[in-house]
Design a protein around this motif. Sequence first.
Motif, PDB file in Angstrom:
ATOM      1  N   LEU A   1     -10.462  37.132 -21.145  1.00 10.43           N
ATOM      2  CA  LEU A   1      -9.874  38.233 -19.561  1.00 10.43           C
ATOM      3  C   LEU A   1      -8.748  38.027 -18.502  1.00 10.43           C
ATOM      4  O   LEU A   1      -7.400  37.930 -18.010  1.00 10.43           O
ATOM      5  CB  LEU A   1     -11.359  38.754 -18.560  1.00 10.43           C
ATOM      6  N   GLY A   2      -9.243  36.546 -18.430  1.00 11.87           N
ATOM      7  CA  GLY A   2      -7.764  35.782 -17.547  1.00 11.87           C
ATOM      8  C   GLY A   2      -8.364  34.070 -17.625  1.00 11.87           C
ATOM      9  O   GLY A   2      -8.454  33.653 -18.280  1.00 11.87           O
ATOM     10  N   HIS A   3      -7.188  33.877 -16.984  1.00 14.45           N
ATOM     11  CA  HIS A   3      -7.164  32.402 -16.241  1.00 14.45           C
ATOM     12  C   HIS A   3      -6.695  31.843 -15.173  1.00 14.45           C
ATOM     13  O   HIS A   3      -5.867  32.707 -14.375  1.00 14.45           O
ATOM     14  CB  HIS A   3      -5.830  31.508 -16.819  1.00 14.45           C
TER      15      HIS A   3
ATOM     16  N   ARG B   1     -18.395  27.438 -25.010  1.00 11.82           N
ATOM     17  CA  ARG B   1     -17.911  27.898 -25.761  1.00 11.82           C
ATOM     18  C   ARG B   1     -17.790  28.759 -26.423  1.00 11.82           C
ATOM     19  O   ARG B   1     -18.238  27.779 -27.420  1.00 11.82           O
ATOM     20  CB  ARG B   1     -16.254  27.209 -25.163  1.00 11.82           C
ATOM     21  N   SER B   2     -17.326  29.946 -26.754  1.00 14.86           N
ATOM     22  CA  SER B   2     -18.585  30.692 -27.295  1.00 14.86           C
ATOM     23  C   SER B   2     -17.579  30.740 -28.677  1.00 14.86           C
ATOM     24  O   SER B   2     -16.569  30.281 -28.893  1.00 14.86           O
ATOM     25  CB  SER B   2     -17.995  31.861 -26.627  1.00 14.86           C
ATOM     26  N   LYS B   3     -18.047  31.035 -29.915  1.00 13.03           N
ATOM     27  CA  LYS B   3     -17.229  31.036 -31.236  1.00 13.03           C
ATOM     28  C   LYS B   3     -16.699  31.874 -31.203  1.00 13.03           C
ATOM     29  O   LYS B   3     -16.082  32.418 -32.845  1.00 13.03           O
ATOM     30  CB  LYS B   3     -18.024  30.200 -32.600  1.00 13.03           C
TER      31      LYS B   3
ATOM     32  N   SER C   1     -11.406  31.939 -27.129  1.00  9.03           N
ATOM     33  CA  SER C   1      -9.859  31.902 -26.006  1.00  9.03           C
ATOM     34  C   SER C   1     -10.269  32.037 -24.708  1.00  9.03           C
ATOM     35  O   SER C   1      -8.969  32.377 -23.856  1.00  9.03           O
ATOM     36  CB  SER C   1      -8.880  32.633 -26.467  1.00  9.03           C
ATOM     37  N   LEU C   2     -11.722  32.469 -24.101  1.00 13.39           N
ATOM     38  CA  LEU C   2     -11.563  32.165 -22.369  1.00 13.39           C
ATOM     39  C   LEU C   2     -10.924  31.428 -22.010  1.00 13.39           C
ATOM     40  O   LEU C   2     -12.046  30.348 -21.884  1.00 13.39           O
ATOM     41  CB  LEU C   2     -12.570  32.969 -21.872  1.00 13.39           C
ATOM     42  N   ARG C   3     -10.261  31.068 -21.256  1.00 16.24           N
ATOM     43  CA  ARG C   3      -9.587  29.739 -20.701  1.00 16.24           C
ATOM     44  C   ARG C   3     -10.787  29.935 -19.428  1.00 16.24           C
ATOM     45  O   ARG C   3     -10.681  28.416 -18.862  1.00 16.24           O
ATOM     46  CB  ARG C   3      -8.156  29.760 -20.286  1.00 16.24           C
TER      47      ARG C   3
END
Length: 460
Positions: A340-342, A367-369, A375-377
Motif C-alpha cells: 500500500l505504500g512506503h 514479512r509475509s510471503k 512487497s509491503l515496505r
Amino acid sequence: MKLFSAQIYSERRSQLKKAVGSGLILLLGNDEAPMNYTDNTFRYRQDSNFLYFFGLNQPGLNGILDADSGEEIIFGNELTIDDIIWAGPQPSLNELSRKVGIYRTESPASLPAKLKDFKGKVHFLPPYRFDNKIKLNEWLGIPVSKLGEEASVLLIKFVVDLRSIKSAEEIAEMEEAVNITGEMHKAAIVATAEGKMEYEVVSRIYEKLHFYGAELSYPVIFSANGQTLHNHYHGNKLAAGRIVINDSGAENAMGYAGDITRTIPVNKTFSQKQKEIYELVLNMETSSIALLKPGIQYRDVHLDANRILLKGFSELGLVKGDVEEMLQLGVGGLFMPHGLGHMIGLDVHDMEDLGENHVGYREGLERSKQLGLKSLRLARELEAGFVLTVEPGIYFIPELIEQWKAEQKFTEFINYEKLEAYKDFGGIRIEDNVLITPDSFKILGNPIPKTVEEVEALRA
Ligand SMILES: [Mn+2]
C-alpha cells in the motif's frame, strides 16, 4: 545551495553521537558517477544520510563524528585555481562547513590513516555505490562482499529513528516537492489525448519539473500499459479507450521527494467499466488515508484496502465467497500485487539503502510471503512525524491471470471466466503523500485532481 540552519545539523549530529554512545561514525558522501567516461557524469545526487547530517550537496566529501570525544570533521579538497577556472568562483569548503556547524575540515588524504589509527569501533552504513564500497574495502580491510553485514546495525537503527520523524522545516520542503509534483500531474492530465505518443505527454511533465528548478525523485512511469507496475517505456501511441497511469514525482532543491500517481482516461471521460474500477481504487485510497493516525499498524491499513477491493470485486462478480477468508489467503494479490505504500523523505523510498526491514518492520512483525503483502515496505505502527505514501491500485495482468488460472489457484473464489473481459483493461493506481500528525493525518500539498469529476473536468 539551500541549507537549514547550522543549529539543525549540529543537533542531529549530537543526537546521533549520543545515541551511538562510543566509537567513530563514518558517513560517506557520494562522488560523481561517470556516464560514459570519467568527466561526463550522471546528474549528481548526494547521499541522503550525508545530506541529513552535513547538508553539503557536492561531491568529494566524507564526514566523521567521534562519539567519544565529540569531534566532527568533514574531509574534502579545498578549492584550487583549476576549480575556479573550470567551475567558477565558489565558497571554500571551510566556509561551507561553518554553515552546517562544522569547524574542522581536513584533506581527504588524512582520512584513511585516521580510520586505521582509531582504536574503537568504526560505525558505517551499508554502502550502495561501488566507489564507496571500494573505499570502505581499502580503508577498513573488509571484503566488498561482507560490507553489508559488517555495517553497524546500531548506527542504522539510530539513523532510521532520527530520519523517520520529519521536522516542521522538512515538512515545508516536502510540501514544496508535492506542489511541484502536482503541477506536473495537472500538465499531464491536460496534455493526454488520443493519438499522441506517451513521450509527448512525458515532455510536459519534464517541462513543469524543470520550470520549478526541480529534478525527478525517480524515473517517470507514464504508461497506457499501467498493468506493468514500473513501466518506464514511453513509446506507445495513446489509443482511444485506454487509461494511462502517471506515477512521477519531483525532488526539490533540498533533496526532498514527492511521489504521486494519477490515472487518466485517453478519452475525455472514463467508460462505465473504467469508472467502476476507478471509484473502487479511489475508495481504497481515501478510506486508507482516513484510518491514518499514530499507533495504527500500516499492515492493517494495507489489509483494509484489500478488503475494500475484495468487497468491490464481489459486487462486480469477479470474485465470490467469504471476503475475510479471501483476505486471509491473499486472493487480492492477483489484482494488487504490491504494497500500500512506503516512507518518503529525502529518498522516494525513504532510507531503503539502510534496509527495508529496519525502516518498515519491527521485532515480532514478520514479512509475509503472499503476493502483494510480501512487497509491503512499511508494515509497522505509525508515529507522528512520519510521512508516507498511500498508493492502492488494481491491475489486470494477463500473464499473471493466465498463470493462476492454469494452476487452478483459488478457483473457488475467482471468476476466471468473467475476468477474460478485463484482460485488456490495463491498471489504475492513485497515490498521495501523507503526514501523520499527533492525532490524525494531513495530505501534503495542494489538492491534485483525483475524483472522476475532477480528472474529467481537467481533461475537458
Ligand atoms: Mn510510491
